[in-house]
Design a protein around this motif. Structure first.
Motif, PDB file in Angstrom:
ATOM      1  N   LEU A   1      38.916  60.470 121.740  1.00 10.86           N
ATOM      2  CA  LEU A   1      38.893  61.919 121.959  1.00 10.86           C
ATOM      3  C   LEU A   1      40.241  62.438 122.443  1.00 10.86           C
ATOM      4  O   LEU A   1      40.514  63.632 122.372  1.00 10.86           O
ATOM      5  CB  LEU A   1      37.811  62.274 122.990  1.00 10.86           C
ATOM      6  N   ASP A   2      41.077  61.533 122.917  1.00  7.49           N
ATOM      7  CA  ASP A   2      42.415  61.956 123.369  1.00  7.49           C
ATOM      8  C   ASP A   2      43.395  62.089 122.205  1.00  7.49           C
ATOM      9  O   ASP A   2      44.487  62.636 122.382  1.00  7.49           O
ATOM     10  CB  ASP A   2      42.956  60.962 124.406  1.00  7.49           C
TER      11      ASP A   2
ATOM     12  N   ASP B   1      31.108  63.632 124.247  1.00  6.85           N
ATOM     13  CA  ASP B   1      31.428  63.957 125.640  1.00  6.85           C
ATOM     14  C   ASP B   1      31.352  65.473 125.809  1.00  6.85           C
ATOM     15  O   ASP B   1      32.176  66.214 125.248  1.00  6.85           O
ATOM     16  CB  ASP B   1      32.842  63.437 125.961  1.00  6.85           C
TER      17      ASP B   1
ATOM     18  N   ASP C   1      32.148  67.233 128.146  1.00  2.00           N
ATOM     19  CA  ASP C   1      33.106  67.803 129.107  1.00  2.00           C
ATOM     20  C   ASP C   1      34.564  67.631 128.692  1.00  2.00           C
ATOM     21  O   ASP C   1      35.453  67.844 129.520  1.00  2.00           O
ATOM     22  CB  ASP C   1      32.885  67.141 130.484  1.00  2.00           C
ATOM     23  N   HIS C   2      34.815  67.224 127.465  1.00  2.00           N
ATOM     24  CA  HIS C   2      36.195  66.931 127.051  1.00  2.00           C
ATOM     25  C   HIS C   2      36.833  68.199 126.453  1.00  2.00           C
ATOM     26  O   HIS C   2      36.714  68.473 125.256  1.00  2.00           O
ATOM     27  CB  HIS C   2      36.212  65.782 126.042  1.00  2.00           C
TER      28      HIS C   2
ATOM     29  N   ARG D   1      40.015  69.167 125.916  1.00  2.00           N
ATOM     30  CA  ARG D   1      41.111  69.053 124.925  1.00  2.00           C
ATOM     31  C   ARG D   1      40.565  68.636 123.555  1.00  2.00           C
ATOM     32  O   ARG D   1      41.043  69.104 122.522  1.00  2.00           O
ATOM     33  CB  ARG D   1      42.168  68.071 125.423  1.00  2.00           C
ATOM     34  N   ALA D   2      39.568  67.769 123.566  1.00  2.00           N
ATOM     35  CA  ALA D   2      38.979  67.353 122.282  1.00  2.00           C
ATOM     36  C   ALA D   2      38.297  68.543 121.622  1.00  2.00           C
ATOM     37  O   ALA D   2      38.445  68.776 120.412  1.00  2.00           O
ATOM     38  CB  ALA D   2      37.980  66.221 122.506  1.00  2.00           C
TER      39      ALA D   2
END
Ligand SMILES: NC(=O)c1ccc[n+]([C@@H]2O[C@H](COP(=O)([O-])OP(=O)(O)OC[C@H]3O[C@@H](n4cnc5c(N)ncnc54)[C@H](OP(=O)(O)O)[C@@H]3O)[C@@H](O)[C@H]2O)c1
Length: 345
Positions: free
Chosen positions: A60-61, A81, A83-84, A86-87
């Motif tokens: 996801l990064d 996720d 809560d990610h 940036r993804a």
């Protein structure tokens, strides 16, 4: 260029994502779809290939990769996720690009959770509010600081801007083991989180535990019913029947429990299996020693409230089959599984 519907799924090796992928592979549109999964364990790529699913390797990064893949997709399922940030932003940038280059409006089905509704009850009370997924005005009174809400708001804003049609599935306490071919093949994690955490913390102290007095309430939903919800929603999206954007939030619940009920069931099973003595079958509150264990760092979250009704999800035709009674019955299997794991260590 392929004329097939390009589907990108994120989190396909997970408990929810694997269950969704399993259903997508059986869906009537499967022959006309090309599915690509984001996978971070390269060893799983050949397994996906064997079921006709393409993979892109990354996490996801890897935001450039996510953006690129989303820009080539008609439909994106995010099940990794909640809560990610940036993804999520990268996927939305990709979908915007897709819209700008093709003139189509790509579809996003994002996974959040009813954790967005939590308070800080620490097991001491149940709140009275029942959140309704068919009432966007009520949902918009949730503070932006609530868990998952920052990402959910990005998703809703994308729909408002018009470049993507967005939908958010918010499951509650999902329970029981996922079964199916992806589990058998070793692709998919078959286990959930919340009840396993409670069982695990209780096994360590050899007595069922609860947060505070265990008076807080959460909804529950079986993993197979969750998978059905995604497909009922996908069918409705394809038919143009699914609400989206601020009206596109879909809770996953079929009944609720008081935390204490779950702990009492764990206590009952512990006595039957000889983990606790008969006079220690009744749950007690977790104490500082329990909370201090690194593996129990999310334990306090189990003392929150989250109460809701999946009215919008049901209005689509979703008919969950499993009840709170089934959730309680599933606890024995979870306890047995964890005890077996420990004895094989
Ligand atoms: N389980 C529940 O009861 C429940 C209820 C409501 C909401 N949710 C939410 O739903 C989401 C998924 O939950 P789950 O229970 O399905 O979890 P899970 O079984 O742990 O699956 C997570 C999936 O996401 C992938 N993933 C996680 N972080 C990643 C990263 N940095 N890069 C690439 N892939 C990543 C995992 O890949 P790997 O296989 O490589 O680890 C796996 O495929 C979470 O946000 C959770 O909070 C869960």
């Amino acid at each position: 260029m392929s004329t097939k519907t390009q589907i990108f799924i994120i989190g396909a090796t997970g408990y929810i994502g694997g269950a969704v992928l399993e259903r997508l592979l059986q869906h009537h549109t499967a022959p006309r779809s090309e599915i690509t999964a984001l996978v971070r364990n390269a060893a799983k790529a050949p397994m996906f290939a064997s079921i006709g699913v393409k993979t892109v390797l990354g996490s996801l990064d890897d935001v450039a990769l996510l953006e690129q893949q989303a820009s080539e997709s008609d439909v994106v399922f995010t099940c990794a996720d909640a809560d990610h940030v940036r993804a999520c932003e990268a996927i939305l940038r990709g979908l915007k690009k897709r819209h700008e280059t093709t003139g189509t409006v790509p579809i996003l089905v994002h996974t959040s959770g009813t954790g967005v509704l939590i308070d800080k009850a620490k097991g001491m009370y149940a709140y009275d509010t029942i959140w309704d997924d068919a009432d966007p005005d009520q949902l918009e009174t949730l503070p932006d600081t609530q868990l998952h809400r920052n990402v959910d708001l990005l998703v809703v804003a994308a729909d408002k801007q018009g470049y993507a049609r967005t939908h958010i599935v918010l499951p509650s306490t999902i329970y029981d083991f996922a079964t199916g071919s992806l589990v058998t093949m070793g692709i998919q994690n078959p286990r959930s989180v919340q009840i396993p955490r409670l069982v695990s913390a209780s096994i360590t102290r050899k007595r069922a535990g609860m947060v505070g007095l265990g008076l807080n309430k959460w909804p529950n939903v079986h993993i197979d019913d969750v998978a059905d919800l995604y497909i009922v929603l996908y069918d409705a999206i394809l038919d143009g029947r699914a609400s989206h954007g601020r009206e596109g939030l879909y809770f996953g619940e079929n009944g609720e429990h008081v935390l204490r009920m779950v702990s009492e069931k764990i206590g009952e099973v512990f006595v039957e299996l000889g983990v606790s003595s008969p006079d220690e079958g009744v749950p007690t509150s977790f104490d500082e020693t329990d909370y201090a264990r690194p593996e129990n760092r999310f334990l306090l979250q189990l003392g929150t409230n989250s109460r809701c009704k999946a009215n919008r999800a049901r209005a689509l035709g979703w008919k969950p089959k499993y009840t709170t009674e089934d959730m309680l019955k599933s606890i024995r299997g979870e306890v047995e599984w964890q005890l077996k794991q420990q004895s094989s260590l």
